[in-house]
Write a protein that holds these residues in place. Structure first.
Motif, mmCIF file in Angstrom:
data_model
loop_
_atom_site.group_PDB
_atom_site.id
_atom_site.type_symbol
_atom_site.label_atom_id
_atom_site.label_comp_id
_atom_site.label_asym_id
_atom_site.label_seq_id
_atom_site.Cartn_x
_atom_site.Cartn_y
_atom_site.Cartn_z
ATOM 1 N N THR A 1 -10.722 -4.071 -0.816
ATOM 2 C CA THR A 1 -9.799 -5.158 -0.002
ATOM 3 C C THR A 1 -10.690 -6.191 -0.230
ATOM 4 O OG1 THR A 1 -10.650 -4.219 2.484
ATOM 5 C CG2 THR A 1 -8.107 -3.494 1.012
ATOM 6 N N GLN B 1 -5.274 1.555 4.804
ATOM 7 C CA GLN B 1 -4.608 0.492 5.189
ATOM 8 C C GLN B 1 -3.641 0.646 6.154
ATOM 9 O OE1 GLN B 1 -4.153 -1.020 0.572
ATOM 10 N NE2 GLN B 1 -4.309 -2.562 1.941
ATOM 11 N N HIS B 2 -2.380 1.864 5.458
ATOM 12 C CA HIS B 2 -1.281 2.068 6.703
ATOM 13 C C HIS B 2 -1.944 2.232 8.039
ATOM 14 C CE1 HIS B 2 2.322 3.581 7.214
ATOM 15 N NE2 HIS B 2 2.041 5.420 7.434
ATOM 16 N N HIS C 1 1.112 -1.259 0.534
ATOM 17 C CA HIS C 1 0.371 -0.287 0.470
ATOM 18 C C HIS C 1 0.890 1.289 0.065
ATOM 19 C CE1 HIS C 1 1.438 0.100 4.293
ATOM 20 N NE2 HIS C 1 0.518 -1.159 4.493
ATOM 21 N N ARG D 1 -8.750 4.089 -4.890
ATOM 22 C CA ARG D 1 -7.737 3.855 -4.692
ATOM 23 C C ARG D 1 -6.529 3.574 -4.018
ATOM 24 N NH1 ARG D 1 -4.852 1.122 -10.058
ATOM 25 N NH2 ARG D 1 -4.044 0.213 -8.679
ATOM 26 N N ARG E 1 -5.955 3.260 0.284
ATOM 27 C CA ARG E 1 -4.130 2.713 0.492
ATOM 28 C C ARG E 1 -3.454 3.656 1.807
ATOM 29 N NH1 ARG E 1 -4.083 0.506 -4.905
ATOM 30 N NH2 ARG E 1 -2.707 -0.692 -5.054
ATOM 31 N N HIS F 1 1.483 3.322 -2.201
ATOM 32 C CA HIS F 1 0.616 4.995 -3.088
ATOM 33 C C HIS F 1 -0.067 4.216 -4.298
ATOM 34 C CE1 HIS F 1 4.371 5.113 -5.842
ATOM 35 N NE2 HIS F 1 4.831 5.343 -4.797
#
Length: 312
Positions: free
Chosen positions: A300, A267-268, A200, A260, A264, A202
Motif C-alpha cells: 500500500t 485494510q478492511h 479492498h 494481496r 485487502r 478481494h
C-alpha cells in the motif's frame, strides 16, 4: 511572474479543472506578490463540462508563452485528441514549456507522443487501460505523481493537489509551497501512493474460471498458515500445475495472490475495527507483526498505523 495555462478539453472533469486554478491563483510569494498568472484555455468556444458549459477566456493561443501547461482529466479519456490540440501541446513542449496532467488528463497527453518512453501514472481505475493503449509508456499505478522533469503526470482527484504543490516547491521553494499547502488544507507531502486507495473487496477472481472454488476457499482460510503444497492439495493438483493455472487465470502466483488478499482483508479490519495491528496480523495469516507490517507497507505504500489514521 510564472504563467500557468490550464487546458479545458471537451468533457473536462470540473474538480480536475478547478484544482490548479485554485492552488496557483492563491499562491503568494514572501513579499505578498502573486506567484502565478493563470489562464484557462479551451479547444473550442464552448466546452461541455458535464454539469455545466464552460466558456474559457482563452483559446489554444493561450498556450503560447505559458511557462506551464496543465491538462486536467476528462470523462472520456479514450476519446481521440483533436489534431490542433496535439499540435499545440507538441509545439509547447518543443519550446521547453513544462506540461503536466491531472488524473485521466494523462490520456490526451499520451496521445501527443510526449510520454513515449517515459514513466507516467493516472487514476488507478485507468492504469490498465493506459498501459494497454500506450505500451510505450512505463505505467506506475502506485504513485501519486511522476516528475520526468519537463513532463509530469498525476493520479486521480486529490493527487492533482499533490502535483501542484510539488511544482510550486520546484518553482519557489518549500516555504512558498508549504504556505500554499496550508491554504489548501493539505499536507505538503502525503505518505504512500494511490495503492492505499484501491478498493479492498478481494483480490481479482476471474468469473467462471476453474480456479474460482479454490480462490473462494483461500479467502475463507486467510488466517491459516498456508503453504504452496497446502493450496495444491486443496486444488487436487501438483504445485507445478497450480502455478501454471494461476499464471494463466489471475496473472500472478498463488502466494502472491494470497498476500494481496490478506492485505485487502487487513485494510478492511483497520478501517472497521479497533483491533491491534498485532491481532490483525494474526487474523489475516501473517506469521508475525513484523512480517505483516513489511508486506502491508510494500503493498500500500504506508504503514498499518498510517492507513488506520487516514481511513478509520
Amino acid at each position: 511572474m510564472h504563467t500557468v495555462a490550464v487546458l479545458a478539453l471537451d468533457q473536462v472533469i470540473p474538480f480536475d479543472l478547478s484544482t490548479p486554478i485554485e492552488v496557483f491563483t492563491r499562491t503568494r510569494l514572501p513579499d505578498g506578490r502573486p506567484g502565478y498568472q493563470v489562464r484557462v484555455c479551451a479547444e473550442q468556444p464552448e466546452i461541455d463540462a458535464g454539469t455545466f458549459t464552460l466558456r474559457a477566456p482563452w483559446g489554444l493561443d493561450g498556450l503560447r508563452g505559458a511557462d506551464t501547461i496543465i491538462v486536467p482529466g476528462t470523462a472520456t479519456p479514450a476519446a481521440p485528441l483533436a489534431p490542433d490540440v496535439g499540435a499545440a501541446l507538441r509545439a509547447a513542449a518543443a519550446n521547453g514549456t513544462r506540461i503536466a496532467s491531472i488524473c485521466s488528463g494523462t490520456f490526451p497527453l499520451a496521445a501527443t507522443g510526449l510520454l513515449a518512453g517515459l514513466r507516467a501514472t493516472t487514476h488507478w481505475t485507468a492504469t490498465d487501460l493506459l498501459a494497454a493503449t500506450h505500451p510505450d509508456i512505463e505505467v506506475d499505478p502506485d504513485v501519486l505523481y511522476v516528475d520526468n522533469g519537463q513532463i509530469l503526470t498525476s493520479a486521480g482527484a486529490a493527487a492533482g493537489l499533490d502535483l501542484c504543490l510539488h511544482m510550486i516547491r520546484r518553482d519557489y521553494g518549500s516555504a512558498v509551497a508549504a504556505d500554499a499547502a496550508r491554504l489548501s488544507v493539505m499536507p505538503l507531502e502525503r505518505e504512500g501512493g494511490q495503492a492505499q486507495f484501491v478498493v479492498h473487496d478481494h483480490a481479482p477472481t476471474p468469473q467462471g474460471s476453474t480456479l474460482e472454488p479454490l480462490l473462494t476457499w483461500l479467502r475463507d482460510n486467510l488466517g491459516r498458515d498456508l503453504t504452496l503444497a497446502d493450496i495444491a492439495t486443496q486444488a487436487g493438483t501438483s504445485t507445478r500445475t497450480l502455478i501454471r493455472r494461476f499464471r494463466e487465470q489471475t496473472g500472478t502466483t498463488p502466494l502472491q495472490w494470497l498476500h494481496r488478499a490478506r492485505v485487502r482483508q487487513a485494510q478492511h479490519l483497520l478501517e472497521t475495527t479497533h483491533h491491534s495491528v498485532e491481532r490483525i496480523a494474526t487474523q489475516v495469516g501473517f506469521g508475525s507483526p513484523t512480517a505483516f507490517r513489511d508486506r502491508f507497507k510494500r503493498t500500500t505504500g504506508v504503514s498499518p498505523h498510517t492507513y488506520r489514521r487516514t481511513f478509520s
